[in-house]
Write an enzyme that holds these catalytic residues in place. Structure first.
Site, mmCIF file in Angstrom:
data_model
loop_
_atom_site.group_PDB
_atom_site.id
_atom_site.type_symbol
_atom_site.label_atom_id
_atom_site.label_comp_id
_atom_site.label_asym_id
_atom_site.label_seq_id
_atom_site.Cartn_x
_atom_site.Cartn_y
_atom_site.Cartn_z
ATOM 1 N N HIS A 469 -3.609 9.568 -11.265
ATOM 2 C CA HIS A 469 -2.527 9.762 -10.293
ATOM 3 C C HIS A 469 -2.485 8.602 -9.284
ATOM 4 C CE1 HIS A 469 0.129 12.392 -7.731
ATOM 5 N NE2 HIS A 469 -0.338 11.576 -6.805
ATOM 6 N N GLU A 470 -3.625 8.359 -8.654
ATOM 7 C CA GLU A 470 -3.666 7.285 -7.656
ATOM 8 C C GLU A 470 -3.441 5.917 -8.311
ATOM 9 O OE1 GLU A 470 -3.294 8.170 -4.772
ATOM 10 O OE2 GLU A 470 -3.914 10.255 -5.028
ATOM 11 N N HIS A 473 0.254 5.350 -8.563
ATOM 12 C CA HIS A 473 0.791 4.811 -7.305
ATOM 13 C C HIS A 473 0.437 3.329 -7.186
ATOM 14 C CE1 HIS A 473 2.269 8.425 -5.428
ATOM 15 N NE2 HIS A 473 1.099 9.029 -5.376
ATOM 16 N N HIS A 476 2.684 1.083 -9.092
ATOM 17 C CA HIS A 476 3.956 0.952 -8.379
ATOM 18 C C HIS A 476 3.854 -0.162 -7.335
ATOM 19 C CE1 HIS A 476 7.450 3.622 -6.598
ATOM 20 N NE2 HIS A 476 7.893 2.503 -7.119
HETATM 21 ZN ZN LIG Z 1 0.663 11.116 -5.027
#
Ligand SMILES: [Zn+2]
Length: 679
Positions: A469-470, A473, A476
């Protein structure tokens, strides 16, 4: 005088932060200097004798304050990941200076006049899409704060804001006081039946710390959740659940009913003053969902699709509970308890079985391999840059041509001075200035199990998905490729920001991806397929009921904030019951009320935003379906995701970016298909 390292350009490899050379006491003077310099940059814009144009006003404004932003990001990241008393003290001193500075900008009339002049000519300016977005964003940052209002209306706005901040504070204080005052002391050990040892120990310690005999339970999550999940004593579960649901709803000094009514009315008045129909219209103007109508349509469509599944899950659970304990009717305080029992029966999955397949080093390398296969990124560990702690790993990230994409920091283990949870952040933003593409410095910070002398760090499956998940990010941020810093990377509307992170979690459930890294730390054996199947099935356990619950909160939020006549709402509980009428499964509890302790929307920043949890899940499920259709490592789909989403930041409307990637708008059904609830 000693030279303050923070006031100069860093003479370091890749211009990375010189952590080891920074003294904590350098920060305050550095902040003051940087604020002074940023003010001078703003003055230079307002005093420019040339007529305002895009370059000398909008662009100049976006690139102003670079030094201040850099110091702020270093400082506040340290305050989260490696803080101490000095840093916390400095944070208290600096925070008001920073909010004063940002108020000075939004209230700067000369500056707004120039911005507005450019904005009013926007159709004649021949701007590209990114520039149009930037102009809109800059103009709105003033107008949404009242810059267009007359003096008396500005005064009114300030008065509303003052009242709102007091009411929100009071709301939060009441919830906290109600949470803290309730205690359930258990003297008879039989009443602890079903609880895991850890929960019993914690309860005994809590009792002892308050000089009480026995086991103490409270409404704090670490105490409340295990009790509701495991305690066999149904009467005590009921007592605890009702106490939690009745917080700030007892018609006493800590009651929040009036605060709820006042907050919603003031928010409405504020929105009207600024020219918006409702508070929700004001908030959603800067969201992917755009309007309250679209949010309500989204929630209701998802509700209609998820309801049959939720109902049948509920009936199954009730059947299960009846057979097991001959209970009459399934109540709210039975939900977690029987769900957990049913889940154990169906999946028999425990972390200890999975952990040997998820050695931390293998999982990081797995994330890197996935990023390589999808986006042609190469990660090389480097040792020539500074870090703020020995635990922090550093990587140089390059593309297929060997060009630098990003510097990447990873800080995995808990320690004193680091806050809980996991997050992604940056030490240096990406932008293109004077033709030079400044590459970003991205970091992820987690709190995973530390290795010991005899055992490496072995992650729970939840920690594995957290890392992905991290890392999503982080991608991105790393792949950002925009001109203006305020539109770069994760600077997107917040109902869009979880797409890159949540979509990456999907690879953790795929055989093709797990085979690359989920190998037993001792034997090297690849994780068995039946374990993968169980992980997948248990991940979507009770998805129908979960979805219904989230939708009910989203609809409640909208019922308060999208109403164009909140002054007609007089009875909080009656209003709430109406909002829940299509979503409730469990019998209502008369002495309970959700709104009076719904801190997300009445204290925190989630008003008209609660829907975004489900919205983001729909986006990632729909986007991942595209990968599944073509193959989860399909280059064409991955490249489209990189080109149209990951690299574009907030340069265009998220729906436009999404459609360009996907070829169509996201479908709510995708979420239910992934959970196996729609065939
Ligand atoms: Zn998040």
């Amino acid at each position: 005088m000693r030279k303050n390292i923070l006031n100069n350009v860093f003479d370091t490899p890749y211009n990375t932060a010189p952590f080891s050379k920074i003294n904590d006491h350098d920060f305050l003077p550095a902040f003051k200097t940087a604020i002074k310099n940023a003010k001078a940059e703003i003055d230079a814009i307002t005093k420019n004798s040339e007529a305002p144009n895009f370059k000398n006003t909008i662009e100049a404004l976006d690139f102003s304050g670079e030094q201040l932003d850099r110091i702020s990001s270093l400082f506040f990241n340290l305050n989260s990941a490696e803080t101490n008393d000095d840093i916390q003290k400095i944070a208290q001193e600096v925070s008001p200076l920073l909010s004063e500075f940002s108020n000075d900008i939004t209230l700067n009339e000369a500056l707004f006049k120039r911005v507005k002049t450019v904005y009013n000519k926007k159709d004649e300016l021949d701007l590209n899409v990114e520039q149009q977005t930037l102009l809109e964003k800059k103009y709105k940052s003033f107008s949404r704060n009242g810059a267009n209002l007359s003096e008396d209306k500005k005064e009114k706005l300030r008065d509303i804001d003052k009242q709102l901040s007091q009411l929100k504070l009071k709301f939060g204080e009441n919830v906290l006081a109600e949470t803290n005052t309730f205690e359930m002391l258990i003297a008879n050990e039989d009443d602890l039946s079903g609880l895991p040892e850890g929960a019993k120990e914690a309860a005994a310690q809590l009792a002892e710390s308050k000089n009480k005999k026995g086991w103490l339970f409270t409404l704090d999550y670490p105490s409340y959740i295990p009790f509701m999940t495991y305690a066999d004593n149904r009467k005590l579960r009921k007592k605890l659940a009702i106490a939690s649901g009745a917080r700030a709803f007892k018609n006493d000094a800590l009651d929040n009913q009036n605060n709820v009514l006042k907050i919603t009315r003031l928010r409405h008045e504020r929105a009207n003053l600024l020219g918006y129909k409702t508070h929700a219209h004001f908030v959603l103007e800067e969201r992917m969902a755009e309007t309250p109508e679209k949010v309500e349509q989204f929630l209701n469509e998802l509700l209609e699709k998820a309801k049959p599944a939720a109902k049948s899950e509920f009936e199954n659970l009730e059947d299960f509970a009846k057979k097991l304990d001959a209970i009459d009717k399934l109540q709210k305080w039975d939900s977690s308890y029987y769900s957990e029992k049913l889940k154990q029966k169906l999946f028999d999955l425990d972390d200890e079985k999975l952990k040997p397949y998820f050695k931390l080093e293998n999982v990081i390398n797995g994330a890197f391999t996935v990023a390589n296969k999808l986006f042609d990124l190469h990660f090389e560990e480097i040792h020539n840059i500074d870090t703020y702690h020995d635990d922090v790993l550093t990587y140089k990230v390059t593309d297929n041509k060997g060009d630098l994409v990003s510097i990447f920091y990873a800080d995995f283990f808990p320690r004193k001075g680091k806050r809980n949870g996991a997050w992604m952040t940056s030490f240096k933003p990406q932008s293109i200035k004077d033709g030079v593409n400044e590459r970003p410095h991205i970091s992820i910070v987690c709190n995973f199990t530390k290795p010991t002398k005899s055992k490496p760090s072995l992650l729970t499956f939840n920690e594995v998905t957290t890392l992905f998940h991290e890392f999503g990010h982080a991608l991105h941020g790393m792949l950002a490729n925009t001109t203006y810093p305020s539109l770069s990377g994760t600077s997107v509307y917040w109902d869009f920001v979880e797409l890159p992170s949540q979509i990456l979690e999907n690879w953790c459930y795929q055989k093709e991806a797990l085979e690359l890294f989920a190998k037993h730390y001792e034997t090297g054996e690849v994780i068995p397929m039946d374990l993968i199947e169980k992980i997948k099935a248990s991940a979507t356990f009770h998805e129908g009921m979960q979805t219904l619950r989230q939708i009910s909160f989203g609809l409640l939020d909208m019922s308060w904030h999208a109403s164009d006549s909140p002054e007609t709402i007089k009875d909080v509980k009656a209003h709430e019951t109406k909002a829940f009428k299509n979503t409730h499964l469990f019998p209502d509890v008369a002495e309970n009320c959700m709104s009076t302790s719904f801190s997300h929307i009445f204290q925190g920043g989630y008003s008209s935003g609660y829907y975004s949890y489900k919205w983001a899940e729909v986006l990632d499920a729909d986007a991942f379906e595209y990968f599944e259709e073509a193959g989860i490592f399909n280059k064409t789909v991955a490249t489209k995701f990189k080109d149209h989403v990951l690299s574009k930041g907030g340069t265009e409307s998220p729906m436009t970016l999404y459609k360009r990637f996907r070829g169509k708008a996201p479908e709510p059904e995708a979420l239910l298909r992934r959970a196996g609830l729609l065939k």
